[in-house]
Design an enzyme around this catalytic site. Structure first.
Site, PDB file in Angstrom:
ATOM      1  N   HIS A 197      -5.006   3.878   6.934  1.00  0.00           N
ATOM      2  CA  HIS A 197      -5.461   2.431   6.991  1.00  0.00           C
ATOM      3  C   HIS A 197      -4.479   1.338   7.858  1.00  0.00           C
ATOM      4  CE1 HIS A 197      -2.477   0.756   4.152  1.00  0.00           C
ATOM      5  NE2 HIS A 197      -2.747   1.958   3.491  1.00  0.00           N
ATOM      6  N   ASP A 245       3.297   1.310   5.535  1.00  0.00           N
ATOM      7  CA  ASP A 245       2.210   1.409   4.888  1.00  0.00           C
ATOM      8  C   ASP A 245       1.167   0.635   5.251  1.00  0.00           C
ATOM      9  OD1 ASP A 245       0.403   1.931   2.618  1.00  0.00           O
ATOM     10  OD2 ASP A 245       1.347   0.690   1.151  1.00  0.00           O
ATOM     11  N   ASP A 279      -0.223   8.846   3.983  1.00  0.00           N
ATOM     12  CA  ASP A 279      -0.219   7.647   3.477  1.00  0.00           C
ATOM     13  C   ASP A 279       0.804   7.775   2.148  1.00  0.00           C
ATOM     14  OD1 ASP A 279      -0.575   4.704   2.614  1.00  0.00           O
ATOM     15  OD2 ASP A 279      -2.486   5.101   1.705  1.00  0.00           O
ATOM     16  N   ASP A 318      -4.674  -2.190   7.396  1.00  0.00           N
ATOM     17  CA  ASP A 318      -4.440  -3.393   6.898  1.00  0.00           C
ATOM     18  C   ASP A 318      -3.103  -3.181   5.885  1.00  0.00           C
ATOM     19  OD1 ASP A 318      -5.661  -1.549   4.882  1.00  0.00           O
ATOM     20  OD2 ASP A 318      -5.803  -3.411   3.280  1.00  0.00           O
ATOM     21  N   GLU A 358      -7.888  -1.082   2.644  1.00  0.00           N
ATOM     22  CA  GLU A 358      -7.324  -0.058   1.606  1.00  0.00           C
ATOM     23  C   GLU A 358      -6.513  -0.813   0.635  1.00  0.00           C
ATOM     24  OE1 GLU A 358      -4.713   2.846  -0.012  1.00  0.00           O
ATOM     25  OE2 GLU A 358      -4.089   1.143   0.981  1.00  0.00           O
TER      26      GLU A 358
END
Length: 413
Positions: free
Chosen positions: A81, A144, A201, A83, A178
């Site tokens: 992801h 992340d 992730d 975001d 996410e």
């Protein structure tokens, strides 16, 4: 050999773009600025040579690396992801590169006296001699999950440049939102077309996860009655006192700061109130489905008990399930975990197979028909000013992606 400087440059180019998501927004993506990185990624995927590169109206990105073998190989996918968490600002990220880390304190911000110290974050000691990328102490970093994106893009580029590594068809997917629990909501599993996938992730090198929390959110609204305090006897109902009763009636040691491993919790993460109304916002987490249901039941019964003591049903609770433990969907196809474990071992990485104390896009995707374990991306201390990632960890995760692709083709000859 993965090019270290290229990894550093690519990762920094991602994290310096603000992609913070917004849980209060009803759009997808939840913030317009997520498009900035999304559009950059589309151009980059095309530039490195992937095919079928698409981005839809909700900023979900998909691309394909065609097979370079003649025999049939299951189609696998890798997903991350773009975001970043709204827990801490992701604007104006100014990453610091620390080569040959010496094991001592890292001064992130001299003016504010912000220090990243191994005395508090002892995982730092694992990376002595390596190159770290940190924040400047005023923002999160965004490893992340921009480390995961960097790894996937870098792995696809490496496979294209090294056709001697045999692999089947590989799908790439990048998602918005996410961090606010909506990363998989509009993911088109059928269009993606993979038999299974892996989210990149996780955190520490070696992490391999196919169990996660069952998750729910609870909003508790407590109504009071405001009366002039000088004439309030027998009339005023202070919603904040009822809220205090509710909070104190839940098990005090079953909170995030007192639990680990498979232990679940109740987490009060927001409270706002006055005499007339108090709102409590909780998240409920447990790996065990029965325990998860029991936790929700505890909160419902507590609300009913308080309502029996106060007039007009003062306490209203709304509980909404968010995601479930992917173990139920992954265990029947456990070989997909075994391939990832084997890939790590062949690269001299010790697999760390443990439950996620959280969730990933993969937990939702697994219930949407795409079994999707989670693999380490290398970062630490997510969602805050002390976030960092060792460059060597990004490189190792990139190598794991390539090895999974190679082993999947080899195992299906």
């Amino acid at each position: 050999m993965i090019n270290k400087q290229q990894i550093i440059d690519r990762f920094i180019s991602y994290v310096t773009i603000d992609t913070e998501s917004d849980p209060k927004s009803n759009t997808t993506p939840s913030t317009e600025k997520q498009w900035d990185l999304a559009n950059k990624l589309v151009d980059e995927l095309k530039a490195i040579g992937l095919t079928e590169v698409t981005i839809d109206e909700n900023a979900y990105i998909m691309a394909t690396l065609p097979s370079n073998v003649e025999h049939h190989v299951p189609t696998i996918g890798f997903i991350s992801h773009f975001d970043t968490s709204p827990d801490f600002t992701g604007a104006n990220v100014n990453p610091k590169v620390i080569p040959n880390y010496d094991g001592n304190d890292i001064l992130l911000n001299k003016e504010a006296g912000i220090v990243l110290s191994p005395d508090y974050f002892d995982d730092l000691k694992l990376y002595i001699g390596q190159t770290l990328i940190t924040t400047d102490g005023t923002t999160l970093l965004g490893a992340d999950d921009k480390a995961g994106i960097c790894e996937i893009v870098s792995a696809m580029e490496y496979l294209i440049q090294h056709p001697e590594i045999k692999h089947g068809e590989i799908k790439v997917g990048f998602t918005p939102d996410e961090e606010i629990g909506r990363g998989a909501h509009k993911f088109d599993v059928e269009k993606f077309g993979a038999d299974w996938a892996y989210t990149m992730d996780g955190s520490q090198v070696g992490e391999l996860e196919y169990e996660n929390f069952n998750a729910a959110g609870a909003v508790v609204k407590i109504k009071g009655k405001i009366v002039h305090p000088g004439y309030a006897k027998g009339k005023m109902i202070n919603s904040m006192y009822i809220a205090t009763e509710f909070i104190n009636s839940l098990p005090r040691l079953e909170t995030p700061e007192h639990t680990e491993g498979y232990q679940g919790f109740f987490h009060l993460h927001n409270i706002k109130g006055d005499v007339e109304e108090t709102v409590l916002e909780y998240i409920i987490r447990d790996h065990d489905k029965d325990h998860f249901e029991a936790r929700k039941d505890v909160m419902e019964k507590l609300a009913n008990e308080l309502n029996s003591q106060y007039e007009n049903e003062a306490v209203h609770i709304e509980i909404t399930d968010q995601y479930y433990n992917m173990k139920e969907k992954v265990e029947p196809v456990k070989h997909i975990v075994d391939i990832a474990e084997d890939a790590m071992k062949q690269l001299s990485i010790e697999p760390i197979i443990k439950p996620i104390r959280g969730g990933t896009d993969g937990s939702q995707l697994s219930y949407m028909g795409l079994p999707c374990p989670n693999i380490f991306a290398g970062g630490h201390n997510f969602h805050g000013r002390y976030e960092y990632v060792p460059v060597e960890s990004i490189i190792k995760a990139t190598e794991v992606i390539c090895k999974i692709a190679e082993l999947t083709a080899a195992k299906h000859q």
